[in-house]
Write an enzyme that holds these catalytic residues in place. Structure first.
Site, mmCIF file in Angstrom:
data_model
loop_
_atom_site.group_PDB
_atom_site.id
_atom_site.type_symbol
_atom_site.label_atom_id
_atom_site.label_comp_id
_atom_site.label_asym_id
_atom_site.label_seq_id
_atom_site.Cartn_x
_atom_site.Cartn_y
_atom_site.Cartn_z
ATOM 1 N N SER A 1 -30.757 49.862 -68.297
ATOM 2 C CA SER A 1 -29.349 50.115 -67.983
ATOM 3 C C SER A 1 -28.749 51.179 -68.911
ATOM 4 O O SER A 1 -27.651 51.678 -68.650
ATOM 5 C CB SER A 1 -28.540 48.822 -68.101
ATOM 6 N N LYS B 1 -19.990 44.156 -69.999
ATOM 7 C CA LYS B 1 -20.129 45.416 -70.729
ATOM 8 C C LYS B 1 -18.784 46.133 -70.850
ATOM 9 O O LYS B 1 -18.409 46.624 -71.925
ATOM 10 C CB LYS B 1 -21.151 46.309 -70.021
#
Lengths: 811, 242
Positions: free
Chosen positions: A663, A706
């Site tokens: 990611s 996040k």
């Protein structure tokens, strides 16, 4: 300095799922019946129902899904529903095997008959305990017995009397010596000495010798006849006893035989009992002296409990009753070997371990025979030999009973070998997906025996109307079962939002009822503390926040280290080759996001891309894959007419634990490009996204955590109004941000920007256009890609010149 | 039927004297002798008598029938003498062990002659004499007690019968030629049979298969003890006058 660009950012409404406008037509969940059926589990329901109804022996069911999704409740509910319409399972008993006592006999009986048989046998023994002694004490028996005794002794005594009389008449003395009877002449009441005998005339001596010979022969015959007479006497006594006992036993056992007239196995058993009772009638004559013991009259004493009558007991293994309750549904919470297949118990007697058929105990398979057995897969697999035993029973269709020692051939002492009970059961094994996949891959028996999988969905697609309404019903049911207050409509909507966040998808509601129930119960607690009559949205919000706070110690420590500057994270300014990547950490069932500085350095080289995480074995394989993809992008996108003459190193700064996942590959690529182009990156932004070899940005996991992780760092320092997060456009469907972030975005103090390609990210972070290669084959002047390519071309030139110089020196 | 109580001994300590000429006879009668000695608090004296008549009748040594009915040949006088010695040792050992276990005072000696004569020779008034005899049949029926007319059953006879678990049958010796009352009368749990002397009495003894016979009636009025024992073929218990 990065030029401020107009951001293609998301609106506040896009940061949270949109709940359906219809379907929630109530004020409080009290108005709902709370029974939505098995929401979203049609696939699993159909599989379990088929398993419950199908007649095939190997159509056992494995229910797989995540814990808390209601697998156990659903399975038992369906089984209970189906079982009540099925016939009641038969009873099973173990009885003594009179021929081979160490092989007890299993007998199948109609439901409700086992206890009746046991009671009738106990009554039989009690009745005989009174009747048989009375029979043997009766005048009739005593008279007949006395006759036999007298006849026996009279025959012998008569014969002996004749021998002695003959001896007296013939003048022969019969003397007793240590070696037996001795015979000598008798005159005037005195035994003839040797001298007197020798002095007899020849005729007289011959006559005396003949008489002695005759008496001796008669005595010998009379004594030799004694064993035969005794044997005949015994036979007559036994026959008398047999006749008497037969009469008593036949009369007493008739009632039991009539009570089970249609059962062939019971009839065979009762015939064996009858024979044994007659042959061992003396058992009923033992312990007569104890009749006066105790305060109760003899007639009420439980004679069947005496040890000598244990052989006539009936060991009821399974008694299903006759109340029409349907087939059994058994859930075994502790599936050890003994609890599954039963066990043989032992008692200590005089330092030895003894057992018999009355000490056989049933297991779950016995209790579930004819019905359904529910087991937890992890527990079965954890218990030694349990899984092996379960498979064996299902495969052979019978239940043998043995101990772990016998199974492992560690024990060789003689024990019981009871008849295996024939087995007909449907097993429903409940476990996690990992269990199913491992068993399928590694155990060749598994798929042969468990042909049906009931795969639980983890979440439910949120559609207009039906599913929201059903979900509200489900929440109402959860509240009711938990004894919680009713929820108002806003609280239900808030629960839906939390459910969507748990599922990690704006269009899918979680079906993990356990987690929802936990949240609901905590909200009820909060409502109670606040003195509220029902649960509102605020209580749900508070419960969710408090749960995060309880689990947030590590997260807060991380924020503190960033705030203190121990961990270096920039949230403003710009820097070449440095970018804020985003990671997710999971502790228990709580996950949170945190920014991590990622840096890139470049110089001329031979095309090596050094992933410091991989070099130090801190990077996992997926992370390494992302790095290699990035290398492929570089090689294909820039300076394709020359070898890639680049040396670059990438690292997550101040990261000393493992790194996995791809990611951050978009962040790595942009940091690399920044270093190559020597263009600084805006540190106000953090970026997350996976990149492919074409530069497309792909979806990642934990997008909400996040974003919130970087937001909290920025908010802790004071939002500048410029900060934000770049996310993959493919993750828009997963957005379900906390209110604090949504409010900041609405106020224009924070930004969330989607990316479709790496170019989108480049433009936001550098303020420059990425650039598209034109017909000339070059990127536009001043574009980032042009700067990157020019730099790479320069590296190639340097490398070429070094190569020439090296070759010239040699010449 | 009256019961007579009182000790069976005279001046000094009472004695039970057990006599036998072979170990089987001794073993069979020892139980009875010990029970009597215990009941009466008497000393138990055992006498093993080597039948001199048997030893003197050498011609009879080859004419032996074992107690199981086997005809034995080739038995010598020396072998018979050794058999007597062995039986005496076994009898002594058995007496010693059993008397010690029962805490009875006992003594043992050997003699030669005839068992009944030897016992009569050493007995005193009040002694109980037990003449050993091993019954051939394992299961014996009753305890028989021979009484004179009008005589009560001795207490020790009743106790002995109760202890051995055998029924007690009283044989009342009637004068020869007298019309005996009907048999099978019962009084106090004891069956009474009237027997005209001597044939009827001997015939009763021959047919009864008793476990023991107690002679409580005066011996002078009865057939000889040897004849009684030949008829009963079981241990004979004699009560000497006193």
């Amino acid at each position: 300095m990065v030029e401020k660009q107009k951001l293609n950012e998301l609106e506040p409404a896009q940061l949270r799922p949109v709940l359906p406008s219809e379907g929630l037509n109530f004020a409080l969940t009290d108005e709902l019946d709370g029974d939505p059926g098995w929401l979203g589990q049609d696939r699993a329901v159909d599989a379990i129902r088929m398993g419950a109804l199908a007649g095939h022996e190997d159509f056992n069911v494995f229910v797989l899904g995540q814990p808390g999704s209601g697998r156990h409740a659903l399975a038992q509910s369906i089984l209970a529903e189906v079982a009540q319409d099925r016939p009641v399972a038969c009873d099973w008993v173990y009885v003594n095997n009179f021929e081979v006592p160490h092989k007890p006999v299993a007998i199948r009986l109609p439901a409700g008959s086992a206890c009746r048989l046991r009671k009738m046998m106990e009554t039989l023994v009690d009745d005989l305990a009174s009747q048989i002694p009375a029979l043997f004490e009766s005048e009739d028996y005593q008279t007949r017995r006395r006759t036999i005794e007298e006849d026996f002794s009279a025959a012998h005594e008569s014969e002996m009397a004749e021998v002695f009389e003959d001896a007296r008449t013939a003048g022969v003395a019969i003397m007793r010596t240590p070696v037996g009877f001795s015979f000598a002449g008798l005159r005037d009441g005195k035994v003839l000495t040797q001298e007197q005998f020798d002095a007899l005339g020849e005729e007289e001596r011959a006559a005396l010798e003949a008489a002695i010979e005759r008496i001796q022969q008669r005595m010998s015959e009379a004594l030799q006849a004694v064993p035969k007479r005794e044997k005949e006497h015994r036979r007559q006594v036994e026959q008398l006893n047999y006749q008497l006992a037969s009469r008593g036993v036949d009369e007493a056992i008739r009632e039991v035989q009539e009570g089970f007239a249609g059962e062939a196995a019971v009839a065979r058993y009762l015939e064996a009992v009858r024979r044994d009772l007659i042959e061992n009638a003396e058992l009923f004559l033992i312990g007569e002296g104890e009749e006066e013991a105790g305060p109760f009259p003899v007639a009420t004493s439980k004679r069947f409990e005496l040890p000598q009558f244990q052989r006539y007991r009936v060991n009821v293994m399974v008694a299903n009753g006759s109340s029409g309750a349907g087939a059994p549904v058994v859930k075994e919470e502790l599936p050890t070997l003994a609890n599954l297949i039963g066990r043989i118990e032992y008692a200590a007697e005089m330092g030895a371990l003894v057992t018999n058929f009355t000490m056989i105990r049933p297991g779950a398979l016995h209790r579930a025979n004819g019905g359904y057995l529910v087991l937890d897969a992890r527990q079965v697999l954890s218990e030694p030999l349990a899984w092996d035993a379960l498979k064996r029973c299902l495969r052979t269709g019978e239940i043998p009973i043995y101990s772990p020692g016998e199974r492992l051939s560690l024990v060789s002492t003689v024990s019981l070998e009871p008849d295996p009970v024939p087995l007909s059961v449907r097993v429903v094994l409940i476990g996690e997906r990992m269990h199913y996949y491992l068993l399928s891959a590694l155990d060749p028996d598994f798929l042969q025996l468990f042909k049906l999988e009931a795969d639980f969905d983890d979440d439910l697609r949120l559609q207009e109307g039906a599913s929201a309404d059903g979900y509200a019903q489900m929440i109402a049911g959860l509240a009711r079962r938990a004894g919680a207050r009713a929820l108002d409509r806003a609280a239900v909507e808030r629960m839906l939002l939390e459910s969507l966040r748990m599922a990690g998808d704006a269009e899918r509601l979680t079906l993990n009822f356990s987690r929802l129930s936990d949240l609901l119960r905590e909200a009820d607690f909060r409502a109670g503390r606040a003195g509220a009559a029902h649960i509102g949205a605020a209580h749900i919000e508070t419960a969710a926040a408090e749960k995060e706070r309880r689990a947030g110690r590590v997260r807060e420590l991380g924020l503190e280290t960033i705030r203190q500057g121990t961990v270096l994270i920039d949230t403003e300014g710009a820097r070449i080759g440095q970018i804020n990547a985003l990671t997710v950490l999971q502790i228990g069932d709580y996950s949170f996001g945190r920014p991590s500085r990622l840096t890139a350095r470049t110089r001329p080289g031979s095309g090596k891309l050094v992933d410091i995480e991989r070099e130090t074995e801190l990077g996992g394989p997926v992370h390494s894959k992302g790095m290699l993809i990035l290398q492929g992008y570089l090689a294909a996108a820039y300076a394709t007419s020359a070898p890639l003459s680049l040396w670059a190193s990438l690292v997550f700064e101040q990261s000393y634990g493992g790194v996995e996942g791809d990611s951050a590959s978009a962040a790595e690529l942009i940091a690399l490009l920044s270093s190559l182009a020597e263009v600084p990156l805006d540190q106000s932004f953090a970026i997350t996204g996976s990149v492919n070899q074409f530069g497309d940005i792909q979806a990642i996991g934990g997008v909400n955590q996040k974003i919130e992780g970087f937001f909290d760092v920025c908010a802790g320092r004071g939002l500048t109004g410029r900060q934000g997060v770049l996310i993959p456009a493919a993750n828009l469907r997963h957005l379900n941000l906390r209110q604090r972030v949504v409010d900041a975005v609405a106020a224009g103090r924070f930004h969330v920007c989607p990316m479709r390609t790496v170019s989108d990210g480049i433009e936001v972070l550098t303020g420059l256009e990425a650039g598209v290669r034109g017909s000339s084959g070059l990127f536009p002047e001043g574009s980032l890609n042009r700067l990157v390519e020019d730099r790479l071309q320069g590296f190639a030139d340097i490398r070429r010149s070094f190569g020439k110089e090296g070759g010239g020196h040699a010449a | 039927m009256q019961r007579e109580t009182g000790r069976a001994g005279g001046a000094g300590r009472a004695r039970v004297i057990l006599g036998a000429s072979c170990y089987p006879d001794a073993e069979a009668a020892l139980v009875l002798a010990m029970e009597l000695a215990r009941q009466l608090g008497a000393e138990l004296q055992a006498v093993f008598v080597r039948e001199t008549a048997v030893l003197a009748a050498g011609y009879a040594h080859s004419r032996v029938v074992s107690y199981s009915g086997q005809r034995e040949t080739g038995l010598t006088g020396a072998a018979l003498a050794k058999a007597f010695q062995a039986d005496a040792r076994r009898f002594k050992g058995l007496l010693s062990a059993r008397a010690a276990a029962a805490a009875l005072q006992s003594s043992f000696r050997e003699a030669e002659g005839h068992v009944q004569e030897e016992l009569r020779r050493v007995s005193q008034a009040g002694d109980i004499l037990v003449l050993g005899f091993k019954p051939i049949l394992r299961s014996a029926g009753c305890i028989a007690v021979i009484l004179a007319e009008g005589q009560g059953v001795p207490d020790y006879a009743l106790r002995l019968a109760r202890k051995t678990g055998k029924p007690l049958v009283a044989l009342v010796a009637c004068a020869a030629g007298a019309e005996p009352p009907p048999a099978g009368q019962w009084e106090g749990g004891v069956e009474t049979r009237f027997c005209a002397l001597p044939e009827a009495l001997l015939r009763q003894l021959e047919q009864m298969n008793p476990a023991a016979v107690i002679v409580a009636a005066p011996l002078a009025d009865l057939p000889p003890a040897a004849r009684l024992q030949d008829a009963a073929r079981c241990p004979l218990i004699l009560q000497t006058g006193g």
